[in-house]
Scaffold this active site. Structure first.
Site, PDB file in Angstrom:
ATOM      1  N   LYS A  64     -82.287  22.716 -61.491  1.00  0.00           N
ATOM      2  CA  LYS A  64     -82.758  22.369 -62.841  1.00  0.00           C
ATOM      3  C   LYS A  64     -83.731  21.183 -62.841  1.00  0.00           C
ATOM      4  O   LYS A  64     -84.556  21.047 -63.735  1.00  0.00           O
ATOM      5  CB  LYS A  64     -81.577  22.054 -63.756  1.00  0.00           C
ATOM      6  CG  LYS A  64     -80.750  23.278 -64.126  1.00  0.00           C
ATOM      7  CD  LYS A  64     -79.671  22.923 -65.117  1.00  0.00           C
ATOM      8  CE  LYS A  64     -78.787  24.105 -65.423  1.00  0.00           C
ATOM      9  NZ  LYS A  64     -77.825  23.831 -66.492  1.00  0.00           N
ATOM     10  N   ASP A 100     -79.535  24.881 -72.930  1.00  0.00           N
ATOM     11  CA  ASP A 100     -78.149  24.410 -73.060  1.00  0.00           C
ATOM     12  C   ASP A 100     -78.042  23.556 -74.335  1.00  0.00           C
ATOM     13  O   ASP A 100     -77.047  23.588 -75.057  1.00  0.00           O
ATOM     14  CB  ASP A 100     -77.736  23.538 -71.862  1.00  0.00           C
ATOM     15  CG  ASP A 100     -77.405  24.373 -70.637  1.00  0.00           C
ATOM     16  OD1 ASP A 100     -77.119  25.573 -70.799  1.00  0.00           O
ATOM     17  OD2 ASP A 100     -77.424  23.824 -69.522  1.00  0.00           O
TER      18      ASP A 100
HETATM   19  P1  NAP Z   1     -70.943  18.657 -62.743  1.00  0.00           P
HETATM   20  O1  NAP Z   1     -72.264  17.974 -62.783  1.00  0.00           O
HETATM   21  O2  NAP Z   1     -70.432  19.181 -61.464  1.00  0.00           O
HETATM   22  O3  NAP Z   1     -69.770  17.697 -63.304  1.00  0.00           O
HETATM   23  C1  NAP Z   1     -69.801  17.095 -64.519  1.00  0.00           C
HETATM   24  C2  NAP Z   1     -69.080  15.755 -64.517  1.00  0.00           C
HETATM   25  O4  NAP Z   1     -67.689  15.945 -64.567  1.00  0.00           O
HETATM   26  C3  NAP Z   1     -69.287  14.888 -63.284  1.00  0.00           C
HETATM   27  O5  NAP Z   1     -70.526  14.242 -63.349  1.00  0.00           O
HETATM   28  C4  NAP Z   1     -68.097  13.951 -63.375  1.00  0.00           C
HETATM   29  O6  NAP Z   1     -68.396  12.838 -64.238  1.00  0.00           O
HETATM   30  C5  NAP Z   1     -67.014  14.805 -64.029  1.00  0.00           C
HETATM   31  N1  NAP Z   1     -66.056  15.294 -63.059  1.00  0.00           N
HETATM   32  C6  NAP Z   1     -66.280  16.069 -61.971  1.00  0.00           C
HETATM   33  N2  NAP Z   1     -65.127  16.312 -61.315  1.00  0.00           N
HETATM   34  C7  NAP Z   1     -64.143  15.668 -61.998  1.00  0.00           C
HETATM   35  C8  NAP Z   1     -62.748  15.520 -61.822  1.00  0.00           C
HETATM   36  N3  NAP Z   1     -62.119  16.096 -60.799  1.00  0.00           N
HETATM   37  N4  NAP Z   1     -62.057  14.796 -62.718  1.00  0.00           N
HETATM   38  C9  NAP Z   1     -62.680  14.208 -63.772  1.00  0.00           C
HETATM   39  N5  NAP Z   1     -64.015  14.299 -63.978  1.00  0.00           N
HETATM   40  C10 NAP Z   1     -64.735  15.023 -63.111  1.00  0.00           C
HETATM   41  O7  NAP Z   1     -70.940  19.861 -63.756  1.00  0.00           O
HETATM   42  P2  NAP Z   1     -71.942  20.254 -64.957  1.00  0.00           P
HETATM   43  O8  NAP Z   1     -73.028  21.074 -64.419  1.00  0.00           O
HETATM   44  O9  NAP Z   1     -72.299  19.044 -65.759  1.00  0.00           O
HETATM   45  O10 NAP Z   1     -70.986  21.240 -65.790  1.00  0.00           O
HETATM   46  C11 NAP Z   1     -69.752  20.789 -66.307  1.00  0.00           C
HETATM   47  C12 NAP Z   1     -68.912  21.953 -66.811  1.00  0.00           C
HETATM   48  O11 NAP Z   1     -69.567  22.581 -67.896  1.00  0.00           O
HETATM   49  C13 NAP Z   1     -68.673  23.053 -65.780  1.00  0.00           C
HETATM   50  O12 NAP Z   1     -67.381  23.537 -65.928  1.00  0.00           O
HETATM   51  C14 NAP Z   1     -69.695  24.119 -66.162  1.00  0.00           C
HETATM   52  O13 NAP Z   1     -69.272  25.416 -65.781  1.00  0.00           O
HETATM   53  C15 NAP Z   1     -69.695  23.966 -67.666  1.00  0.00           C
HETATM   54  N6  NAP Z   1     -70.957  24.413 -68.299  1.00  0.00           N
HETATM   55  C16 NAP Z   1     -70.867  25.352 -69.257  1.00  0.00           C
HETATM   56  C17 NAP Z   1     -71.994  25.741 -69.922  1.00  0.00           C
HETATM   57  C18 NAP Z   1     -71.898  26.782 -70.997  1.00  0.00           C
HETATM   58  O14 NAP Z   1     -72.912  27.340 -71.400  1.00  0.00           O
HETATM   59  N7  NAP Z   1     -70.719  27.044 -71.522  1.00  0.00           N
HETATM   60  C19 NAP Z   1     -73.240  25.183 -69.610  1.00  0.00           C
HETATM   61  C20 NAP Z   1     -73.301  24.209 -68.619  1.00  0.00           C
HETATM   62  C21 NAP Z   1     -72.135  23.828 -67.965  1.00  0.00           C
HETATM   63  P3  NAP Z   1     -67.910  11.329 -63.853  1.00  0.00           P
HETATM   64  O15 NAP Z   1     -68.183  11.197 -62.392  1.00  0.00           O
HETATM   65  O16 NAP Z   1     -68.765  10.476 -64.700  1.00  0.00           O
HETATM   66  O17 NAP Z   1     -66.454  11.249 -64.173  1.00  0.00           O
END
Ligand code: NAP
Length: 271
Positions: A64, A100
Site C-alpha cells: 500500500k 478503506d
Molecule cells: P497490522 O498493521 O498488522 O496491525 C494493526 C495494529 O494492531 C498494530 O500496529 C498493533 O498496534 C496492533 N496489534 C498487533 N498485534 C497485536 C496484539 N497481539 N495485541 C494487541 N495489539 C496488537 O494490521 P492492519 O493492516 O492495520 O489491520 C488490522 C485489522 O483490521 C486486521 O485484522 C485486518 O484484517 C483488519 N482490516 C479489515 C478491513 C476491512 O475492510 N474490514 C480493512 C483493513 C484491515 P500497536 O503496536 O500500536 O499496539
C-alpha cells in the site's frame, strides 16, 4: 473485457475476487478480477503492464505504501493516510485512492453510528487504524483516543491527521468511557478466536463497538459489547464497501448500500 486485479504479497485467502465477481454479476458490468502476487522489486514493471492493460486495481499488504511513488496523482485522503489501496488507470495517468477510508465511513453510516462531537477510541496503530483515524477526524469527532501497546513507537502522522487524538496505553483505556470503540488490531481473528484486545469491562463503557475483523463474524470483542447491551458491528460491511467504493471510482458511478448488503449476504452463504 475490462481487466481489474489485486496487487499484494500473499493473496491465497483473499475474498476480493469473490466480491468483485458478485459485483459484476449483480450490476451487469463486464470485467475480470485476478490476483497479482508480487514482491516489491517487481512492482515498477508490473505497473507499466497494468497502465497499458488494466482499468483499475486494488493494493494490499505489503504494497500500500510501495505503489505510491509509482503513481501520477494521489487523492488527498490517501496522501494524508499514507497508503493507497485502489488505483485507476486512465489515458491521463495512474491515480491512487484509499477506499478503506470510504468503506469505514459507509459502514458507520449504514449502522447509524454518528461520530461528530463524540468520544471514540481506536485500538491499534497500523495501516487500518490510519484510515479509521483520518475518517473520524474528518467527521469532527470531539475526542479520539489512540490505544497502543507502546506509545513511543506510534507513527507521528497520527498527530498530523488527528490533532484531537491522544495516544494512550491499554491501562489508561481501562479508566475511560466513550461512544465508539473500534478494533483495528488483528486480535480475535480466526483461528485465535478466544482472544479480545480489551476486557469486557472496557466494552461495557462504550455505546458501540466496531470490529474491522470479519472472520469470525462475531469476535469475542463483539460478544462482549452485545453482552453489555451495546451495538456491535463486524468488518464485513467495510470489506465489501471498500470494494464497491473502488468500483465506483473505476466505473464513475454510484451504488446504493443495497448492493453492498446483497454481496455480503452472498458471501456469508458461500462460507
Ligand atoms: P497490522 O498493521 O498488522 O496491525 C494493526 C495494529 O494492531 C498494530 O500496529 C498493533 O498496534 C496492533 N496489534 C498487533 N498485534 C497485536 C496484539 N497481539 N495485541 C494487541 N495489539 C496488537 O494490521 P492492519 O493492516 O492495520 O489491520 C488490522 C485489522 O483490521 C486486521 O485484522 C485486518 O484484517 C483488519 N482490516 C479489515 C478491513 C476491512 O475492510 N474490514 C480493512 C483493513 C484491515 P500497536 O503496536 O500500536 O499496539
Amino acid at each position: 473485457m475490462a481487466k481489474y486485479g489485486l496487487i499484494g504479497g500473499k493473496l491465497g485467502h483473499s475474498l476480493s475476487p469473490a466480491i468483485h465477481k458478485l459485483f459484476f454479476q449483480y450490476t451487469g458490468k463486464e470485467g475480470t478480477y485476478g490476483l497479482l502476487e508480487r514482491d516489491v522489486e517487481a512492482l515498477p514493471e508490473l505497473m507499466q503492464k497494468l497502465r497499458s492493460e488494466y482499468k483499475g486495481c486494488n493494493v494490499t499488504i505489503p504494497h500500500k505504501l510501495h505503489v505510491m511513488p509509482l503513481l501520477d496523482k494521489i487523492a488527498p485522503e490517501a496522501a494524508a493516510i499514507g497508503a493507497v489501496n485502489t488505483i485507476k488507470f486512465t489515458e491521463q495517468g495512474a491515480f491512487g485512492y484509499n477506499t478503506d477510508y470510504f468503506g469505514f465511513g459507509r459502514m458507520l453510516a449504514y449502522n447509524s453510528i454518528t461520530v461528530k462531537g463524540k468520544v471514540a477510541a481506536v485500538l491499534g496503530t497500523g495501516g487500518a487504524a490510519r484510515a479509521v483515524v483520518k475518517y473520524l477526524a474528518d467527521q469532527g469527532v470531539a475526542k479520539l483516543y489512540l490505544v497502543t501497546r507502546d506509545i513511543a513507537k506510534v507513527d507521528t502522522r497520527f498527530a498530523e491527521m488527528a490533532p484531537m487524538a491522544e495516544v494512550i496505553d491499554y491501562t489508561a483505556l481501562g479508566k475511560l468511557q466513550g461512544d465508539v470503540l473500534v478494533n483495528c488490531t488483528p486480535v480475535g481473528m480466526f483461528p485465535k478466536v478466544d482472544a479480545s484486545p480489551v476486557p469486557a469491562s472496557v466494552s461495557a463503557e462504550f455505546d458501540a463497538s466496531v470490529d474491522l475483523i470479519y472472520n469470525p463474524a462475531k469476535t469475542l470483542f463483539l460478544q462482549q459489547a452485545e453482552a453489555a447491551g451495546h451495538k456491535a458491528v463486524n468488518g464485513l460491511f467495510m470489506l465489501v464497501a471498500q470494494a464497491v467504493a473502488a468500483q465506483e471510482i473505476w466505473q464513475d458511478e454510484s451504488y446504493a448500500s443495497d448492493l453492498i448488503v446483497r454481496i455480503m449476504t452472498a458471501l456469508e452463504q458461500e462460507q
